[in-house]
Design a protein around this motif. Structure first.
Motif, PDB file in Angstrom:
ATOM      1  N   ARG A   5       0.070 -17.140 -29.822  1.00 21.37           N
ATOM      2  CA  ARG A   5       0.928 -16.006 -30.184  1.00 21.37           C
ATOM      3  C   ARG A   5       0.157 -14.698 -30.249  1.00 21.37           C
ATOM      4  N   HIS A   6      -1.174 -14.763 -30.376  1.00 26.69           N
ATOM      5  CA  HIS A   6      -1.970 -13.542 -30.414  1.00 26.69           C
ATOM      6  C   HIS A   6      -2.190 -12.947 -29.023  1.00 26.69           C
ATOM      7  N   GLY A   7      -1.972 -13.744 -27.975  1.00 25.52           N
ATOM      8  CA  GLY A   7      -2.024 -13.215 -26.621  1.00 25.52           C
ATOM      9  C   GLY A   7      -0.692 -12.629 -26.210  1.00 25.52           C
ATOM     10  N   GLN A   8      -0.604 -12.196 -24.979  1.00 20.92           N
ATOM     11  CA  GLN A   8       0.614 -11.533 -24.518  1.00 20.92           C
ATOM     12  C   GLN A   8       0.810 -11.798 -23.032  1.00 20.92           C
ATOM     13  N   TRP A   9       2.082 -12.086 -22.676  1.00 22.56           N
ATOM     14  CA  TRP A   9       2.482 -12.177 -21.280  1.00 22.56           C
ATOM     15  C   TRP A   9       2.924 -10.795 -20.790  1.00 22.56           C
ATOM     16  N   PHE A  10       2.523 -10.472 -19.576  1.00 24.65           N
ATOM     17  CA  PHE A  10       2.864  -9.186 -18.994  1.00 24.65           C
ATOM     18  C   PHE A  10       3.795  -9.392 -17.795  1.00 24.65           C
ATOM     19  N   PRO A  11       4.647  -8.392 -17.498  1.00 26.76           N
ATOM     20  CA  PRO A  11       5.655  -8.564 -16.440  1.00 26.76           C
ATOM     21  C   PRO A  11       5.023  -8.929 -15.108  1.00 26.76           C
ATOM     22  N   GLU A  71       0.811  -1.212   0.000  1.00 25.30           N
ATOM     23  CA  GLU A  71       0.000   0.000   0.000  1.00 25.30           C
ATOM     24  C   GLU A  71       0.847   1.266   0.000  1.00 25.30           C
ATOM     25  N   TYR A  72       2.104   1.156   0.410  1.00 20.08           N
ATOM     26  CA  TYR A  72       2.976   2.321   0.485  1.00 20.08           C
ATOM     27  C   TYR A  72       3.992   2.356  -0.661  1.00 20.08           C
ATOM     28  N   MET A  73       3.806   1.513  -1.648  1.00 16.83           N
ATOM     29  CA  MET A  73       4.744   1.423  -2.762  1.00 16.83           C
ATOM     30  C   MET A  73       4.057   1.852  -4.047  1.00 16.83           C
ATOM     31  N   THR A  74       4.852   2.336  -4.977  1.00 19.46           N
ATOM     32  CA  THR A  74       4.315   2.767  -6.262  1.00 19.46           C
ATOM     33  C   THR A  74       4.118   1.579  -7.187  1.00 19.46           C
ATOM     34  N   GLU A  75       3.453   1.853  -8.305  1.00 21.89           N
ATOM     35  CA  GLU A  75       3.191   0.786  -9.271  1.00 21.89           C
ATOM     36  C   GLU A  75       4.485   0.264  -9.882  1.00 21.89           C
ATOM     37  N   ASP A  76       5.445   1.136 -10.104  1.00 24.76           N
ATOM     38  CA  ASP A  76       6.727   0.686 -10.659  1.00 24.76           C
ATOM     39  C   ASP A  76       7.488  -0.179  -9.674  1.00 24.76           C
ATOM     40  N   GLU A  77       7.383   0.113  -8.404  1.00 20.58           N
ATOM     41  CA  GLU A  77       8.069  -0.700  -7.395  1.00 20.58           C
ATOM     42  C   GLU A  77       7.420  -2.064  -7.227  1.00 20.58           C
ATOM     43  N   LEU A  78       6.160  -2.180  -7.582  1.00 24.41           N
ATOM     44  CA  LEU A  78       5.449  -3.455  -7.462  1.00 24.41           C
ATOM     45  C   LEU A  78       5.545  -4.301  -8.717  1.00 24.41           C
ATOM     46  N   THR A  79       6.246  -3.834  -9.718  1.00 29.46           N
ATOM     47  CA  THR A  79       6.351  -4.541 -10.990  1.00 29.46           C
ATOM     48  C   THR A  79       7.792  -4.936 -11.243  1.00 29.46           C
ATOM     49  N   MET A  80       8.001  -6.196 -11.600  1.00 28.69           N
ATOM     50  CA  MET A  80       9.327  -6.682 -11.951  1.00 28.69           C
ATOM     51  C   MET A  80       9.654  -6.332 -13.399  1.00 28.69           C
ATOM     52  N   PRO A  81      10.918  -6.367 -13.766  1.00 30.31           N
ATOM     53  CA  PRO A  81      11.274  -6.144 -15.176  1.00 30.31           C
ATOM     54  C   PRO A  81      10.694  -7.229 -16.073  1.00 30.31           C
ATOM     55  N   GLY A  82      10.502  -6.893 -17.314  1.00 33.73           N
ATOM     56  CA  GLY A  82       9.907  -7.840 -18.250  1.00 33.73           C
ATOM     57  C   GLY A  82      10.785  -9.023 -18.567  1.00 33.73           C
ATOM     58  N   PRO A 131      16.370 -12.385 -23.692  1.00 36.08           N
ATOM     59  CA  PRO A 131      16.029 -11.546 -22.531  1.00 36.08           C
ATOM     60  C   PRO A 131      15.836 -12.402 -21.280  1.00 36.08           C
ATOM     61  N   ASN A 132      16.752 -12.319 -20.360  1.00 35.82           N
ATOM     62  CA  ASN A 132      16.668 -13.055 -19.101  1.00 35.82           C
ATOM     63  C   ASN A 132      17.431 -12.259 -18.043  1.00 35.82           C
ATOM     64  N   ALA A 133      16.712 -11.806 -17.039  1.00 34.16           N
ATOM     65  CA  ALA A 133      17.331 -10.975 -16.009  1.00 34.16           C
ATOM     66  C   ALA A 133      18.338 -11.744 -15.175  1.00 34.16           C
TER      67      ALA A 133
END
Length: 921
Positions: free
Chosen positions: A752-758, A572-583, A818-820
């Motif tokens: 392939r027409h769908g998409q995975w999101f981070p 609740e105290y974090m931003t949307e970018d902080e709650l999202t991992m890199p793609g 692409p692999n972190a």
């Protein structure tokens, strides 16, 4: 003339007598694979009607590692078993769906005929490569068809719509004349001639006998006056014992009127609890949720489980393939409308069946080892022990080979190494094609000589880790001036520790344990003379100091992941970018979570075909037209999908503005999830349109709408053809084509027409949605526009999967992948190669370091590789500023020695003697 007769007889014997050797060379003896292959080849679509029923089935052990709830809890489902797991999930999902709809809805709101037909077809088109057939089969006189005109509260004899993947090679609409896998044929196998699938003489009704006919029932409470839509739990015991637990309930045998505890455990109908929270208006949910219950398949934690498996059988007269089925029961009240409610019981009225092509499933030729008795177990696997690995190697199955030989590889046993010319394990498909001479003189590993003891505490660790790479003085690099780099562990110097600081291979170092005792004193003297200088030590340590540290990016990802798992309220105290991992965290997600993505794709195919084929304004002479989808039907779809797969966090259907006309609000987005972690019978369904922010501005919805909202072209989608055969009358005397046209067709997306999101942490307000790290896959669905001409974007199907089930691959990869986490392993890249360990989830250190060709594993610990967990722990000890010791630099392979150590003993003796003589001059 006599010569001609002999030649003719020889040719006859060669061509027409059965050949027991199905392999390339005769040195491979006749085994179980040949036996099963002969049985498979002996049956075809022409002679299957003349075969005995025993000739149309295969042993149950022909399929190994069938998914069950016990296995899901303690074992790892490898990728070659994902197909079986998907088949099980689809059968369980269909059983949950129809159990919910039949008990929840009124008669006229229940799924119609076209709904059921399109639903079965979508299971196959959405599960391409995984599912070959799908259907539901009702018991005799147990189905109430509300889609017939003037046919209320009446049953039909049998009803069994079954769909399978058909061969469209010669179809007129297939102008390429190539098998496309896009044509589905479906028949009501309860109609027509010789379609009595409940008969014991039927050749493919093993799935029917798994759950039907149901001879048990649930007790009803004596004062029960509830209707058939919300069924109360039968908590009343039969023996009137008030000391029984409230959660304990019995079932009574209808014939003997006695309670059988064992039968109750196997056949009970458990309650599934649903909390429904719909939108009161846009961006606001109702204050009080609706809670209701329904009976469904057995609980997954029950001994028998919700899904049973049949033996592989030949689907004679339909798909004409060898298939393998998963069966789950459909529960409903029977009889339905009666004044005598004491006759009403909850019974298994039908079964949901999902099938997979047996030829496409991988077999396991390796002999499994029982960890308890340390013996080979061949009971659960018919093909165990048919591999051709040598005694110096061990067998490991491979994926993607199907029912054919060679789907394995032979790895060296602990204590052995590969020959210099062999780059990695011996492949089974190469061994099976070798001649006898090639097999006898190859595919063997060499024994490792001169074992070393497992190193313990060989390196003093007082190194300080700092954020900046500040150059430190060589004299005070370890915190103590003039401190020796080597630690004396006992009275005898540990020669093995010097191997880390010798630039090239030192034979004096690696052979101490193998030479005779009288050489040890001389060897110790030689080793002391070969000790590297302080400058060399400084250079080596400086080059390795930061070589194995995790990048700051990986550390921040794992720290945020673990922190929010432990304290989810901090979101609740974090931003949307902080709650999202890199793609780039989503490496290999399309392979690992393909089954979960196909659940969303299957639902998308069903909605697309329904909105393109069904027309409520149609009028048929015998039956009523199919009505539009209702909100309760869509709630049942997402509810059953969420309850069938333990890896799913939730799944939802989200309509675009005004595309779901059968609702009071412009947006409708039912989202279902489990309210408890793990496998449970409690679900929650939320209308996402009632959440404060809605869903129309979510990134996954906006992305797919921007892509397909104005560009839904038929040419970009896949065309599927449906051959639907219906019963001609109530009795089902014959089959006829579907009245709307034959064949029907629809356009639907592919994976392939769908998409995975981070991956992101789902931080919903007031815990309306589960607060979990989720990976989202979204795929669109389409329908006809208002004119009924063009294809238009209708909405999105979204599925959320737990991030904790995503495997991390820390091994090195090409720069374009692409692999972190790539390249973050701690393997010694000169002597070892990194391999990921699958099935361990979202954790670091789940890899192993195998020796490269030309190197060997040196230690006596009955192993042949170094695990990432051990390497990570030893590195932490090396980096910590304390007095503990680390053996990190010892965990690597050494250059392979000769196969026999005796000639090297003489060589070492000569070298030592020469060295001593040179020093004495």
């Amino acid at each position: 003339m006599e010569l001609f007769v002999r030649i003719s007889l020889f040719l006859f014997l060669c061509l027409f007598l059965p050949n027991k050797y199905r392999t390339q060379f005769e040195w491979i003896t006749y085994d179980k694979i040949d036996e099963i292959m002969d049985r498979i080849n002996s049956v075809n679509s022409v002679n299957c009607f003349q075969k005995q029923p025993s000739e149309l089935v295969l042993p149950e052990e022909a399929v190994y590692q069938k998914p069950s709830i016990d296995m899901l809890r303690k074992d790892i489902i490898m990728r070659n078993r994902t197909q079986l797991l998907h088949v099980r999930n689809i059968a369980h999902r269909n059983a949950l769906l129809y159990s919910y709809l039949f008990q929840r809805l009124f008669d006229l709101e229940e799924p119609g005929l076209t709904y059921i037909l399109l639903h079965n077809a979508a299971d196959i088109t959405g599960g391409r490569g995984m599912i070959n057939g799908s259907g539901i089969f009702f018991d005799q006189d147990k189905y109430y068809p509300h889609w017939y005109k003037n046919y209320f509260n009446k049953t039909i004899s049998l009803f069994g719509p079954y769909a399978w993947r058909a061969d469209d090679f010669y179809d007129a609409f297939n102008w390429k004349h190539e098998w496309t896998n896009h044509t589905i044929q479906q028949e009501d196998i309860g109609a027509g001639r010789d379609h009595h699938y409940t008969s014991r003489y039927n050749r493919a009704n093993e799935w029917y006998r798994k759950w039907l006919p149901d001879q048990t029932r649930n007790n009803r409470m004596p004062n029960d006056r509830s209707n058939r839509f919300i069924i109360p739990p039968p908590y009343l015991p039969t023996n009137n014992d008030t000391d029984l637990d409230d959660n304990e309930w019995k079932m009574v045998n209808e014939k003997t009127n006695e309670t059988n505890d064992d039968d109750a455990t196997l056949k009970r109908k458990p309650l599934h609890t649903v909390q429904l929270l719909l939108a009161d208006r846009m961006y606001r949910l109702r204050d009080i949720p609706e809670i209701f219950e329904f009976y469904g398949p057995p609980h997954p934690e029950d001994p028998i489980g919700p899904t049973l498996w049949t033996r592989p059988y030949f689907d004679c007269g339909r798909s004409n393939k060898w298939v393998f089925s998963a069966v789950s029961p459909i529960v409903d009240i029977y009889p339905r409308h009666t004044e005598h409610q004491h006759f009403q019981t909850m019974k298994n009225l039908a079964v949901a069946v999902a099938e997979i092509d047996f030829i496409m499933m991988d077999i396991n030729q390796c002999a499994e080892i029982d960890p308890i008795n340390d013996t080979q177990s061949k009971l659960a696997n018919l093909f165990a022990g048919t591999d051709k690995c040598k005694p110096t190697t061990r067998c490991e199955p491979l994926m993607g080979f199907g029912f054919r030989r060679g789907g394995y590889q032979c790895l060296c046993q602990p204590g052995y190494r590969y020959p210099p010319y062999q780059d990695g394990p011996f492949k089974g498909y190469i061994i099976e094609k070798a001649t006898r001479e090639e097999y006898e003189h190859n595919f063997d590993c060499l024994k490792v000589e001169a074992y070393q003891d497992t190193p313990y505490a060989l390196y003093q660790s007082n190194m300080e880790v700092v954020a900046t790479r500040k150059r430190r003085s060589n004299d005070d690099r370890f915190g103590v001036l003039n401190k020796s780099l080597f630690v004396e562990l006992d009275s005898t110097p540990n020669i093995l520790s010097l191997t880390n600081f010798v630039p090239s291979f030192n034979p004096f170092v690696s052979l101490k344990s193998s030479i005779s005792s009288f050489l040890k004193a001389s060897l110790n003297y030689v080793v002391s003379m070969s000790k590297p200088s302080e400058d060399q030590q400084s250079q080596i340590s400086r080059s390795r100091r930061y070589a194995h540290e995790h990048p700051t990016r990986i550390g921040s990802i794992m720290q945020t992941y673990e922190h929010l798992n432990q304290y989810p309220n901090l979101c609740e105290y974090m931003t949307e970018d902080e709650l999202t991992m890199p793609g780039d965290v989503l490496n290999d997600v399309d392979v690992q979570f393909e089954s979960q993505a196909r659940v969303a794709l299957t639902l998308s195919h069903f909605l697309s075909s329904f909105y393109q084929i069904v027309n409520p304004a149609e009028d048929f002479p015998l039956r009523q037209a199919e009505l539009d989808l209702t909100d309760e039907q869509l709630i049942g779809e997402v509810l059953s999908a969420a309850g069938s797969d333990y890896k799913l966090v939730g799944i939802g259907i989200f309509f675009d503005r005004g595309k779901f006309s059968n609702y009071r609000l412009p947006y409708f987005g039912p989202y279902a999830f489990r309210t408890e972690d793990g496998i449970s019978r409690k679900y929650s369904v939320v209308d996402w349109a009632g959440l404060p922010d809605g869903y129309e501005n979510e990134i996954w919805f906006r992305t797919l709408k921007a892509r397909w909202g104005t560009n839904a072209d038929r040419a970009e989608l896949t065309e599927f053809w449906l051959k639907l055969f219906l019963r001609s009358d109530y009795a089902g005397n014959a089959l006829v084509h579907h009245e709307s046209g034959f064949p029907l067709y629809s356009y639907a997306p592919e994976l392939r027409h769908g998409q995975w999101f981070p991956p992101r942490f789902q931080c919903s307000r007031n815990y309306t949605l589960p607060r979990e790290w989720v990976v989202t896959y979204a795929v669109p669905f389409f329908g006809l526009d208002a004119l009924g001409i063009n294809i238009e974007f209708k909405g999105v199907v979204r599925v959320d999967v737990y991030v904790k089930f995503l495997d991390i691959n820390q091994c090195s990869m090409p720069h374009h992948v692409p692999n972190a986490f790539k390249g973050s392993d701690r393997c010694d890249h000169q002597s070892t190669v990194c391999e990921p360990i699958l099935g361990r989830g979202f954790h670091l250190g789940k890899y192993k370091c195998r020796c490269r060709p030309g190197y060997e594993y040196p230690f006596i610990d009955q192993n042949d590789f170094f695990t990432g967990d051990v390497l990570d722990s030893q590195w932490q000890l090396l980096m910590n500023d304390n007095s503990q010791t680390s053996r990190f630099h010892q965990l690597k392979c050494r250059i392979a020695l000769a196969s026999s150590i005796k000639p090297i003993n003489y060589l070492v003796f000569v070298l030592i003697l020469s060295f001593v003589m040179a020093c004495n001059r």
